[in-house]
Design a protein around this motif. Sequence first.
Motif, short mmCIF file in Angstrom:
data_model
loop_
_atom_site.label_atom_id
_atom_site.label_comp_id
_atom_site.label_asym_id
_atom_site.label_seq_id
_atom_site.Cartn_x
_atom_site.Cartn_y
_atom_site.Cartn_z
N THR A 53 104.92 46.59 -54.58
CA THR A 53 105.69 45.56 -55.28
C THR A 53 105.87 44.33 -54.40
N PHE A 54 106.25 44.58 -53.13
CA PHE A 54 106.43 43.47 -52.18
C PHE A 54 105.12 42.70 -52.02
N SER A 55 104.02 43.42 -51.88
CA SER A 55 102.73 42.77 -51.61
C SER A 55 102.25 41.96 -52.80
N THR A 56 102.45 42.47 -54.00
CA THR A 56 102.00 41.73 -55.19
C THR A 56 102.87 40.51 -55.44
N GLU A 57 104.18 40.65 -55.24
CA GLU A 57 105.06 39.50 -55.46
C GLU A 57 104.81 38.40 -54.43
N LYS A 58 104.56 38.80 -53.20
CA LYS A 58 104.33 37.82 -52.12
C LYS A 58 102.85 37.51 -51.93
N GLU A 59 102.00 38.25 -52.68
CA GLU A 59 100.55 38.12 -52.56
C GLU A 59 100.09 38.28 -51.10
N GLN A 60 100.64 39.29 -50.45
CA GLN A 60 100.25 39.64 -49.09
C GLN A 60 99.22 40.77 -49.18
N LEU A 61 97.97 40.40 -49.26
CA LEU A 61 96.91 41.36 -49.50
C LEU A 61 96.69 42.31 -48.32
N HIS A 62 97.20 41.94 -47.13
CA HIS A 62 97.02 42.78 -45.94
C HIS A 62 97.52 44.19 -46.20
N TRP A 63 98.72 44.31 -46.74
CA TRP A 63 99.29 45.64 -46.96
C TRP A 63 98.54 46.38 -48.06
N LEU A 64 98.11 45.65 -49.08
CA LEU A 64 97.34 46.30 -50.15
C LEU A 64 96.02 46.85 -49.62
N LYS A 65 95.41 46.12 -48.68
CA LYS A 65 94.16 46.60 -48.10
C LYS A 65 94.41 47.89 -47.32
N LEU A 66 95.51 47.93 -46.55
CA LEU A 66 95.81 49.14 -45.79
C LEU A 66 96.08 50.33 -46.70
N LEU A 67 96.82 50.07 -47.79
CA LEU A 67 97.10 51.16 -48.74
C LEU A 67 95.83 51.58 -49.47
N SER A 68 94.96 50.62 -49.78
CA SER A 68 93.70 50.95 -50.46
C SER A 68 92.84 51.86 -49.61
N ALA A 98 114.20 50.46 -42.85
CA ALA A 98 113.71 49.42 -43.76
C ALA A 98 114.85 48.73 -44.49
N ASP A 99 115.84 49.52 -44.88
CA ASP A 99 116.99 48.96 -45.61
C ASP A 99 117.78 47.98 -44.76
N ASN A 100 117.68 48.12 -43.44
CA ASN A 100 118.47 47.26 -42.55
C ASN A 100 117.60 46.29 -41.77
N SER A 101 116.41 46.04 -42.26
CA SER A 101 115.48 45.18 -41.53
C SER A 101 115.13 43.94 -42.35
N ASP A 102 114.85 42.82 -41.67
CA ASP A 102 114.38 41.62 -42.33
C ASP A 102 112.90 41.73 -42.67
N GLN A 103 112.22 42.68 -42.09
CA GLN A 103 110.80 42.90 -42.36
C GLN A 103 110.57 44.38 -42.68
N PRO A 104 111.01 44.80 -43.84
CA PRO A 104 110.97 46.23 -44.18
C PRO A 104 109.56 46.75 -44.41
N GLN A 105 108.58 45.85 -44.63
CA GLN A 105 107.25 46.32 -45.00
C GLN A 105 106.61 47.22 -43.95
N ARG A 106 106.94 46.98 -42.65
CA ARG A 106 106.34 47.81 -41.61
C ARG A 106 106.87 49.24 -41.68
N TYR A 107 108.15 49.36 -41.96
CA TYR A 107 108.74 50.70 -42.09
C TYR A 107 108.22 51.39 -43.35
N TRP A 108 108.08 50.61 -44.47
CA TRP A 108 107.54 51.20 -45.70
C TRP A 108 106.12 51.71 -45.47
N TYR A 109 105.35 50.94 -44.73
CA TYR A 109 103.98 51.36 -44.48
C TYR A 109 103.94 52.67 -43.72
N ARG A 110 104.81 52.80 -42.64
CA ARG A 110 104.83 54.06 -41.86
C ARG A 110 105.26 55.21 -42.75
#
Length: 547
Positions: free
Chosen positions: A66-81, A39-51
Amino acid sequence: MRTVKQLIPIAIRTVVAVLFFGTLSFSSNHNTALLMHYADNSDQPQRYWYRAAQLGDETAIQLLITFSTEKEQLHWLKLLSEMDIADAQYYLGMLTESKSIRAKMLSLAASQNHLGALFELGQSSPDNASKTAAFTKAADLGHEPSQYALYQWYWMQEEYALALPWLIKTAEHHGPSALLLARYLWKSEQRNDAKKWFNKASSLGNKEANTYLSLIKSYWQKAPRRRGLTSSSDSQQCAMNLQFVANGLESIKQATEFKRLLKKDKRLSSLPICVNQPVWLETKRMHCQHFAINDYRMTCDVSALDKHFEPGDFTHVVIFAEQGKANVNNGIMYLDLADKYSVFVHELAHFAGFVDEYPISDELAERVCLAQASHPNILVRALPEKRDNENGSAEKIEAEFLDDVDTLSIASPEPEFDTGYWQQFSNSLVISKTRTCNNHPNQAYKFVGKMTFMEYHDQEYIPALYLDIWRSRLNSPEMLVPASLNVTHALEDKGDFAGAEKWRAHFMAFRRGQIHAAANTTPDTTGQATTPIKEAQESGARNTLEN
């Protein structure tokens, strides 16, 4: 059949896949550490954070939230919920536009004691029981905003016993709450506890608490300072000497503020009015009744003034009480905590005989709206008799020159109007209808063309004509009714005729011009000294003017 060289890349991809899906015999910590490294070395760390989040890594969960709320990407919040993560449910509920999803997510988070979700449910709950239940649950868990909201809610409902425990908790770290608690305790006569919280509020940086502490030190349980006069104009002596009397902590604050504003009021600086040091007399000493007179006008037992003052200590009194309708009764003015300084100035003019320029009550109109009556600011005139018009209906007929206009300049006195009194103060009079006598058959007129402070309290305009008349009346004691008349009547009502006679003597001496005689030689605007005109008889009327 594949060669060894062909199998090597396949083996590498398999190893990587195994690492990603955690099927090797390595520990979970090793897997999440590797995922976080990617994740630290990726342009799209959210997939690694999710795993990593699926493996229970708290850091990855918070980073993804934090990433999801700042970018308002509800997809990840739904998965975490769906993983029943309370923070994700809370933020998903806050960010979604769907009311049903919001309610569901906040309820799910609240069921896990998520403080933010409980607070939001408390704020948005439509019924009181759900609201207080949500706030209370969060408050019990130490959530300070919920503690604050809970005491505020109970306070607004006047359920002070329920509010106090939460107010006390909040007051420990919140200056305005500490001040509110102190004021409440003072009103409840828990004076030592109140002082403690005033000091606490002060230590938390609340400047208003310092004001209250100063007022308590300066005025509480202090004997009146005799004749400590301060004038609205330091160069003039006192034709009217006001005594401010407050019946509580909030009232003494109002009284001292009005005294300060009067001293700064340039409009009134030419008037020979002085103000004594305010005095704090508790309500129980004055026996004030907030609703004793019709229309909720307040009144107090002013016989109590005899115990604290001598007749020569003041000419007029202003009593600051908690609630009730402002009014002037002869030489005493009553104000409540809701009254602004502008109301005080309006009522102050009543002391000099000025009448309201808005419609007064039927009862008061019977006394004020007498035909040809002349008050400082209005003249009352009886309208001509009614006559039938062409259709047989009756109508009021006014002077012809006032049929179509509300204001008329006066070049010379009109026969219908005796304007001599006002013309001695101004050569540029106008006649304007005023609404004073709307509830009476007669019509009232004023001699300025603009709306004045006698019509609306918030109207700051005081015409120069009014100031000249005001000053003249202050220097004519036979035109004023001092508070000694009120005290005389109050003592007579109690059977204290010896005390009443003492105050009556002051009243008579004042009306003869024997009190404050030096002030009555204050030069007027023409530079000529004004002197007492003639002795006046005592008026037994107990006149009350509305605010």
